[in-house]
Design an enzyme around this catalytic site. Sequence first.
Site, PDB file in Angstrom:
ATOM      1  N   CYS A   1      24.241   4.143  75.036  1.00 35.50           N
ATOM      2  CA  CYS A   1      25.061   4.837  74.042  1.00 35.50           C
ATOM      3  C   CYS A   1      24.211   5.816  73.222  1.00 35.50           C
ATOM      4  O   CYS A   1      24.715   6.833  72.751  1.00 35.50           O
ATOM      5  CB  CYS A   1      25.737   3.843  73.119  1.00 35.50           C
ATOM      6  SG  CYS A   1      27.036   2.923  73.953  1.00 35.50           S
TER       7      CYS A   1
ATOM      8  N   GLU B   1      30.784   3.360  71.211  1.00 36.41           N
ATOM      9  CA  GLU B   1      30.351   4.742  71.014  1.00 36.41           C
ATOM     10  C   GLU B   1      31.003   5.700  72.004  1.00 36.41           C
ATOM     11  O   GLU B   1      31.472   6.778  71.630  1.00 36.41           O
ATOM     12  CB  GLU B   1      28.817   4.856  71.155  1.00 36.41           C
ATOM     13  CG  GLU B   1      28.026   4.173  70.047  1.00 36.41           C
ATOM     14  CD  GLU B   1      27.809   2.685  70.295  1.00 36.41           C
ATOM     15  OE1 GLU B   1      28.565   2.086  71.084  1.00 36.41           O
ATOM     16  OE2 GLU B   1      26.889   2.134  69.667  1.00 36.41           O
TER      17      GLU B   1
HETATM   18  C1  AOF Z   1      26.566  -0.653  71.979  1.00 38.84           C
HETATM   19  N1  AOF Z   1      27.892  -0.531  71.740  1.00 38.84           N
HETATM   20  O1  AOF Z   1      29.963  -1.355  71.659  1.00 38.84           O
HETATM   21  C2  AOF Z   1      28.216  -2.838  72.175  1.00 38.84           C
HETATM   22  C3  AOF Z   1      26.803  -2.966  72.373  1.00 38.84           C
HETATM   23  O2  AOF Z   1      25.855  -5.490  79.490  1.00 38.84           O
HETATM   24  P1  AOF Z   1      25.958  -4.169  78.769  1.00 38.84           P
HETATM   25  O3  AOF Z   1      25.334  -3.047  79.483  1.00 38.84           O
HETATM   26  O4  AOF Z   1      27.382  -3.893  78.374  1.00 38.84           O
HETATM   27  O5  AOF Z   1      25.133  -4.310  77.400  1.00 38.84           O
HETATM   28  C4  AOF Z   1      25.316  -5.395  76.548  1.00 38.84           C
HETATM   29  C5  AOF Z   1      24.477  -5.187  75.294  1.00 38.84           C
HETATM   30  O6  AOF Z   1      24.910  -4.015  74.606  1.00 38.84           O
HETATM   31  C6  AOF Z   1      24.640  -6.314  74.274  1.00 38.84           C
HETATM   32  O7  AOF Z   1      23.750  -7.359  74.511  1.00 38.84           O
HETATM   33  C7  AOF Z   1      24.291  -5.591  72.995  1.00 38.84           C
HETATM   34  O8  AOF Z   1      22.894  -5.421  72.896  1.00 38.84           O
HETATM   35  C8  AOF Z   1      24.893  -4.221  73.216  1.00 38.84           C
HETATM   36  N2  AOF Z   1      26.247  -4.158  72.679  1.00 38.84           N
HETATM   37  N3  AOF Z   1      26.029  -1.857  72.231  1.00 38.84           N
HETATM   38  O9  AOF Z   1      25.839   0.330  71.978  1.00 38.84           O
HETATM   39  C9  AOF Z   1      28.737  -1.548  71.847  1.00 38.84           C
HETATM   40  N4  AOF Z   1      29.044  -3.898  72.301  1.00 38.84           N
HETATM   41 ZN    ZN Z   2      26.170   0.941  74.290  1.00 38.83          ZN
END
Ligand code: AOF
Ligand code: ZN
Length: 371
Positions: free
Chosen positions: A94, A62
């Site tokens: 996000c 995002e």
């Molecule tokens: C999103 N957009 O592109 C992805 C998401 O360790 P962090 O803070 O990076 O968070 C990981 C979590 O974020 C993962 O377990 C899943 O819930 C989410 N992935 N979320 O908004 C993204 N890859």
């Molecule tokens: Zn995110």
Amino acid sequence: MAAKDAARQAETDRRFMAAAIRLSRRHLGLTATNPSVATLIVCDGVIVGRGVTAIGGRPHAETQALAEAGDRARGATAYVTLEPCAHHGRTPPCADALVTAGVARVVGAASDPDERVSGKGYAILRADGIEVTEGVLAEAAADMLAGYLNRSLKKRPEVILKLAISADGMIGRRGECQVAITGTQARLQVHMMRAECDAILIGVGTAVDDDPELTCRLPGLEARSPTRIVIDRSLRLPPSSKLAQSARDVPVLVAAAGDADAGRRAGLAAQGVGFLAVEIDETGRIALPELLEDLAAQGTMTVMVEGGAETAAHFLDEGLVDRIALYVGPGTVGEGGVASPLDPSDPPEGFRLVREATFGNDLYREYVRTR
Ligand code: AOF
Ligand code: ZN
């Protein structure tokens, strides 16, 4: 909204979401421990921002799409293949970023089962007055996110069993190095699958007989080879094998029993081979459910099982296969053949056909587990 307008909007939503799902495929196998997610920002029918979860998992999709869209995000629609995150992790939420950017509408495909998100992402958006449409092409998105969803919900990676079977139902010839069952196109396809998985797994018998590399050798995608895992209870992996020899370039992890030869262990470790702690089950074999649990805990979302018959049968018998990628070649193996654990003429029990194609002279069928 008039019925006709609503139908047109639903069609537009599906079109952009399909594009977002295709974009998310680009980083499959590169974002662990995070899922590969994509976002499109659409303003007046034009894509003004696109993002896919970065290699290594961050930044999220995002924020990258919003950065590209800039001011054009205000009043725009965001298409997200997974519910936007709601937690302060290693990056800010996000959902907040979408609010700050002033998007008017968010269209989502899959919901995020991560307990830090799970409905909260959409709730943040709605609380700010953003119109939210959930579940658009949810099934296609879930298919693309299968590894992540498996790990979150079942606490083990998605297991993809790849089988190449000859017309007479064999997967190779006993004691012989690799027998060509499929043609070039199918082999390239398998290399693409390797690129999209986090790990690839074989039994030691295959490592000894075939001496495979198990890398992705597609031009330009060589860096996308997954971690290679060998199920090797008694530590028979030869130090001279291509796997051991290349362990410093692409990781190799061996699942061996604790009582396996310490000298051999030290020798392989000196070559850069890593080891997985394992349990032995009541049949004397390496306990696969626990092994998969450990891999999931380390962040692995997809494991491709590539050989041989015994290892494939072990995963099938334990009900641990989630997806079957079946290639059927036109040639026969004949005398001395190793029989496939699956009959290529019957759909495997408990699976449903989701894809069928031909690659050169080879037939491809993909099945997913129904329960
Ligand atoms: C999103 N957009 O592109 C992805 C998401 O360790 P962090 O803070 O990076 O968070 C990981 C979590 O974020 C993962 O377990 C899943 O819930 C989410 N992935 N979320 O908004 C993204 N890859
Ligand atoms: Zn995110």
